[in-house]
Write an enzyme that holds these catalytic residues in place. Structure first.
Site, PDB file in Angstrom:
ATOM      1  N   LYS A 174     -12.192  -2.245   7.056  1.00 47.26           N
ATOM      2  CA  LYS A 174     -11.690  -2.886   7.790  1.00 47.26           C
ATOM      3  C   LYS A 174     -12.011  -2.778   9.413  1.00 47.26           C
ATOM      4  O   LYS A 174     -12.803  -3.872   9.736  1.00 47.26           O
ATOM      5  CB  LYS A 174     -10.029  -2.787   7.833  1.00 47.26           C
ATOM      6  N   TRP A 181       1.060  -1.207   0.211  1.00 46.11           N
ATOM      7  CA  TRP A 181      -0.052  -0.163  -0.073  1.00 46.11           C
ATOM      8  C   TRP A 181       0.924   1.262  -0.090  1.00 46.11           C
ATOM      9  O   TRP A 181       0.638   2.156  -0.560  1.00 46.11           O
ATOM     10  CB  TRP A 181      -0.800   0.104   1.136  1.00 46.11           C
ATOM     11  N   ASP A 240      -1.758   6.661   6.306  1.00 46.77           N
ATOM     12  CA  ASP A 240      -2.937   5.668   5.938  1.00 46.77           C
ATOM     13  C   ASP A 240      -3.147   4.783   7.232  1.00 46.77           C
ATOM     14  O   ASP A 240      -2.379   3.758   7.293  1.00 46.77           O
ATOM     15  CB  ASP A 240      -2.388   5.046   4.621  1.00 46.77           C
TER      16      ASP A 240
HETATM   17  C1  LIG Z   1      -7.036  -2.053   2.176  1.00 46.14           C
HETATM   18  C2  LIG Z   1      -5.931  -1.122   2.550  1.00 46.14           C
HETATM   19  C3  LIG Z   1      -6.009  -0.102   1.234  1.00 46.14           C
HETATM   20  C4  LIG Z   1      -6.991  -0.286   0.201  1.00 46.14           C
HETATM   21  O1  LIG Z   1      -8.098   0.262   0.434  1.00 46.14           O
HETATM   22  P1  LIG Z   1      -9.155   0.472  -0.856  1.00 46.14           P
HETATM   23  O2  LIG Z   1     -10.206   1.109   0.137  1.00 46.14           O
HETATM   24  O3  LIG Z   1      -9.341  -0.918  -1.337  1.00 46.14           O
HETATM   25  O4  LIG Z   1      -8.725   1.338  -1.584  1.00 46.14           O
HETATM   26  C5  LIG Z   1      -5.065   0.827   1.610  1.00 46.14           C
HETATM   27  N1  LIG Z   1      -4.151   0.884   2.488  1.00 46.14           N
HETATM   28  C6  LIG Z   1      -4.140  -0.140   3.428  1.00 46.14           C
HETATM   29  C7  LIG Z   1      -3.001   0.184   4.382  1.00 46.14           C
HETATM   30  C8  LIG Z   1      -4.946  -1.215   3.432  1.00 46.14           C
HETATM   31  O5  LIG Z   1      -5.140  -2.178   4.393  1.00 46.14           O
END
Ligand SMILES: *Cc1c(COP(=O)(O)O)cnc(C)c1O
Length: 355
Positions: free
Chosen positions: A191, A100, A167
């Site tokens: 999540k 990511w 993030d």
């Molecule tokens: C799942 C995830 C993403 C991607 O998220 P989307 O909503 O599918 O774009 C980005 N960063 C992290 C740390 C993730 O766990």
């Protein structure tokens, strides 16, 4: 009923599923489904306001920060962040801690110079780099708090002379963080916050509006702040279910209470991984994630057998991401500790069979 250890979209509390199902039939005595109600009704405006209040309360968001609900997933934030914060000819500092983070770096490069100031790539991202300093001349510093695929988590954040952008998709609401230490936090909901389709952004107002670039309205944080997350039709159902989930979290005692539970869950599984001669962890112990627990088998030939053994016991979602292999048990807020104990028992049973 399955024991769902999936990485995302993932388990949410059963009572949230029930309330959401009810609202699909009739929302809040309106005679309408949550799926057909206008987002401009007072009833739905109250949902957005309540969801925002819950975010602010649960995370102790200080004054001077906006809380908005967007679409496009965390992945769109990889571009929205530099588009809004990285002026032409300016640079930003990033850590490279996994898939990511890499995607964030790739998008950032479309808008300016990206300095990767620390990376654990050479070690297949099995640890969190700590030996670096955030440069004073960066527009911002970007990091990923929890690396969902590799199973590492930042248990501490570095001091930074510039705004920290994080993030937090896979560990937001799982542990206490001091929002005041961050310039911008973003998270895809699927999540720990709710179902897929909505993305949470918490941004310090004073870091916005500092660059000259023309920004399309839908990608401009200020437009969404002014529109109170309703510049256009928001993801009504995703926001509603997020609200239900955050209410569930608040009723459980909020983030401090769930953090204790999450720690107990993680300790129980790591203890088994470290004890059981058939299994081993993949990450530096001090950087292990409490949300996504990655492990492999000493004898990789047994991995298929164990996966089947677990699936026969209704344990699903534990196959590791292809870039790590082995197994990954994701243990988000809604996963009860009884499911972790069941997984541990299953590992022990398997070990006895193969002793
Ligand atoms: C799942 C995830 C993403 C991607 O998220 P989307 O909503 O599918 O774009 C980005 N960063 C992290 C740390 C993730 O766990």
């Amino acid at each position: 009923m399955k024991y769902n250890f999936g990485a995302g979209p993932c388990i949410l509390p059963q009572e949230v599923f029930k309330q959401a199902a009810q609202a699909v039939l009739e929302f809040d005595h309106t005679g309408l489904s949550i799926l057909e109600i206008s987002h401009r009704t007072p009833e739905f405006e109250a949902v957005v306001a309540e969801t925002e209040r819950l975010v602010r309360t649960l995370l102790n968001v200080p004054e001077g920060y906006s809380v908005i609900f967007l679409q496009g997933g965390a992945s769109l934030q990889f571009s929205m962040v530099p588009m809004n914060l990285l002026g032409d000819g300016k640079k930003a500092a990033y850590t490279d801690t996994g898939v990511w983070a890499n995607k964030a770096i790739k998008e950032g490069k479309l808008f300016g110079e990206i300095n990767v100031i620390a990376s654990s790539k050479d070690a297949n991202y099995t640890f969190i780099p700590k030996d670096y300093e955030v440069p004073h001349d960066a527009a911002y510093f970007h990091c990923t708090s929890n690396n969902t695929i590799y199973g590492t988590e930042m248990h501490q954040f570095p001091k930074s002379p510039v705004p920290v952008v994080c993030d937090m998709s896979s560990d937001i609401f799982s542990r206490e963080v001091n929002v005041a230490d961050f310039g911008l936090i973003y998270a895809g909901a699927q999540k720990n916050m709710g179902p897929a389709g909505v993305t949470l952004v918490i941004v310090k107002d004073e870091i916005l509006g500092k660059i000259d670039r023309k920004i399309p309205s839908m990608l401009d944080y200020k437009i969404h702040i002014e529109g109170e997350s309703m510049y256009n039709t928001p993801p009504v159902f995703s926001i509603y279910v997020s609200m239900l989930n955050l209410k569930w979290l608040k009723a459980k005692g909020g983030v401090p209470a769930i953090a204790q539970e999450n720690l107990a869950k993680a300790r129980a599984l790591y203890a088994e991984i470290d004890r059981n001669p058939l299994f081993k962890g993949t990450c530096a112990v001090e950087d292990r994630s409490n949300m996504n627990i990655c492990f492999v088998m000493e004898n990789p030939e047994l991995e298929k057998d164990f996966l089947k053994f677990a699936e026969d016991r209704d344990i699903i979602g534990i196959k590791g991401h292809r870039s790590v292999g082995g197994f990954r048990a994701s243990m988000y807020n809604a996963l009860p500790i009884s499911s972790v104990h069941f997984l541990v028992d299953t590992m022990q049973e398997f070990a006895e069979k193969h002793a």
